[in-house]
Write an enzyme that holds these catalytic residues in place. Structure first.
Site, PDB file in Angstrom:
ATOM      1  CG  ASP A  65      -0.495   0.633   1.315  1.00 25.37           C
ATOM      2  OD1 ASP A  65      -1.344   0.010   0.643  1.00 25.37           O
ATOM      3  OD2 ASP A  65       0.247   1.496   0.841  1.00 25.37           O
TER       4      ASP A  65
ATOM      5  CG  ASP B 285       2.418  -1.620  -0.485  1.00 21.14           C
ATOM      6  OD1 ASP B 285       1.374  -1.038  -0.114  1.00 21.14           O
ATOM      7  OD2 ASP B 285       2.854  -1.547  -1.654  1.00 21.14           O
TER       8      ASP B 285
ATOM      9  CG  ASP C  38      -1.851   3.607  -1.809  1.00 19.00           C
ATOM     10  OD1 ASP C  38      -2.368   3.436  -2.936  1.00 19.00           O
ATOM     11  OD2 ASP C  38      -1.044   2.787  -1.315  1.00 19.00           O
TER      12      ASP C  38
HETATM   13  O1  RIB Z   1       0.142  -2.482  -7.465  1.00 23.25           O
HETATM   14  C1  RIB Z   1       0.193  -2.670  -6.075  1.00 23.25           C
HETATM   15  C2  RIB Z   1       0.297  -1.361  -5.354  1.00 23.25           C
HETATM   16  O2  RIB Z   1      -0.879  -0.574  -5.591  1.00 23.25           O
HETATM   17  C3  RIB Z   1       0.356  -1.531  -3.826  1.00 23.25           C
HETATM   18  O3  RIB Z   1       1.120  -0.511  -3.268  1.00 23.25           O
HETATM   19  C4  RIB Z   1      -1.086  -1.404  -3.411  1.00 23.25           C
HETATM   20  O4  RIB Z   1      -1.231  -0.955  -2.062  1.00 23.25           O
HETATM   21  C5  RIB Z   1      -1.567  -0.340  -4.354  1.00 23.25           C
HETATM   22  O5  RIB Z   1      -1.173   0.913  -3.815  1.00 23.25           O
HETATM   23 CA    CA Z   2       0.155   0.810  -1.472  1.00 31.04          CA
END
Ligand code: RIB
Ligand code: CA
Length: 307
Positions: free
Chosen positions: A19, A239, A14
């Site tokens: 990411d 991530d 996302d």
């Molecule tokens: O809590 C961290 C996560 O939430 C990560 O994957 C960040 O990209 C958000 O998606």
């Molecule tokens: Ca993420």
């Protein structure tokens, strides 16, 4: 020592800044074959997360890696609050549209046609993964393992008890943990111990690849927010820890135990309940990350971004 055959992986993202960093490490690491990236609503609406994913990969020269959009909202709940830091359109330029089709169909097709070696790496709310399990439960036997960023043994970052990815779609997360496939949970207990200090950010920025340049820009944004703004010793790139743990699983300290997800609590919805002591007497279904060797994490990060 000869480089081992690269591990085939699929990322579910996302995109958000962390990411993006995770994707750039995966795309460039010699021990990873990034088969494709599926996108889901989470940090931002689906059109934004998909656009940011394309912009990240294309700017780094990876127009060959398929990007397929998936669920535009959680299974049951409305899409929760994305944070300003994670919901902006990236300014890198994209060179293509997303691959036509639906991520859930693509995931099932890729996994069922595979030789059982694919490692599934969800870095976002688990909506796409849960839908793929409903479409074809047999993917459980065809996925080598799931290494996901999400959850926490203690605490949370969206509520006192829930981490964002799980909090956005607790129902999907429960389906994933009940599926019976091997899961490694890279949660906040791990990611909070892998803070990248400014000196190491400078090492990334000294690398001469497009991946490192883009990562450096993203990390600089985090340094301003988390080090300068909040006085933290380093930046938390959630991530990236999950991707690094695919390359070098031994960097994690884990405990194999039963995990379930709270879906009805007023104060605890999205909590990953980790039965570290075996009190439920239910069979272990997850390798829960408790700690990480930062030097091994950062080494994998640099391996993915250099050369
Ligand atoms: O809590 C961290 C996560 O939430 C990560 O994957 C960040 O990209 C958000 O998606
Ligand atoms: Ca993420």
């Amino acid at each position: 020592m000869p480089t081992p055959m690269p591990t085939p992986i699929i990322l579910d993202v996302d995109t958000g800044y962390d990411d993006a960093v995770a994707m750039l490490i995966a795309a460039g690491h010699p021990e990873i074959e990034l088969l494709g990236v599926t996108t889901v609503a989470g940090n931002a609406p689906l059109d934004v997360t998909t656009d940011n994913t394309l912009r990240t990969l294309d700017a780094a020269g990876y127009t060959n890696i398929p990007v397929i959009a998936g669920a535009h909202r959680p299974l049951v709940r409305e899409l929760g609050g994305s944070t300003d830091a994670q919901s902006q359109h990236f300014r890198f330029s994209k060179k293509r549209a997303a691959t036509p089709g639906y991520a859930v169909d693509w995931l099932v097709e890729m996994i069922m046609a595979s030789d059982g070696e694919i490692v599934l790496v969800p870095l976002a709310p688990l909506t796409n993964i849960a839908l793929a399990l409903y479409k074809e439960p047999a993917i459980v036997e065809k996925v080598k393992k799931v290494v996901l960023m999400g959850g926490a043994v203690h605490g949370g970052n969206m509520t006192p008890t829930a981490e964002f990815n799980i909090w956005i779609d607790p129902e999907a997360a429960r389906i994933v943990w009940q599926a019976g496939w091997p899961i490694t949970m890279v949660g906040l207990d791990v990611t909070s111990r892998a803070l990248i200090p400014p000196d190491d950010v400078a090492q990334v920025k000294a690398l001469a690849t497009d991946r490192a340049r883009i990562t450096g820009e993203l990390l600089d944004f985090c340094v301003q927010r988390e080090v300068v703004g909040w006085g933290k010793p380093g930046v938390q790139i959630f991530d990236a820890c999950a991707v690094a743990a695919v390359v070098d699983p031994g960097m994690l300290t884990t405990h194999h135990c039963f995990v379930d997800v709270e879906t009805t609590g007023t104060l605890t919805a999205g909590m990953t309940v980790c039965d570290l002591e075996g009190l439920t007497e239910k069979p272990a279904n997850c390798h829960v990350g408790l700690d990480i060797d930062y030097s091994r994490f950062f080494r994998v990060m640099m391996e993915g971004l250099e050369g």
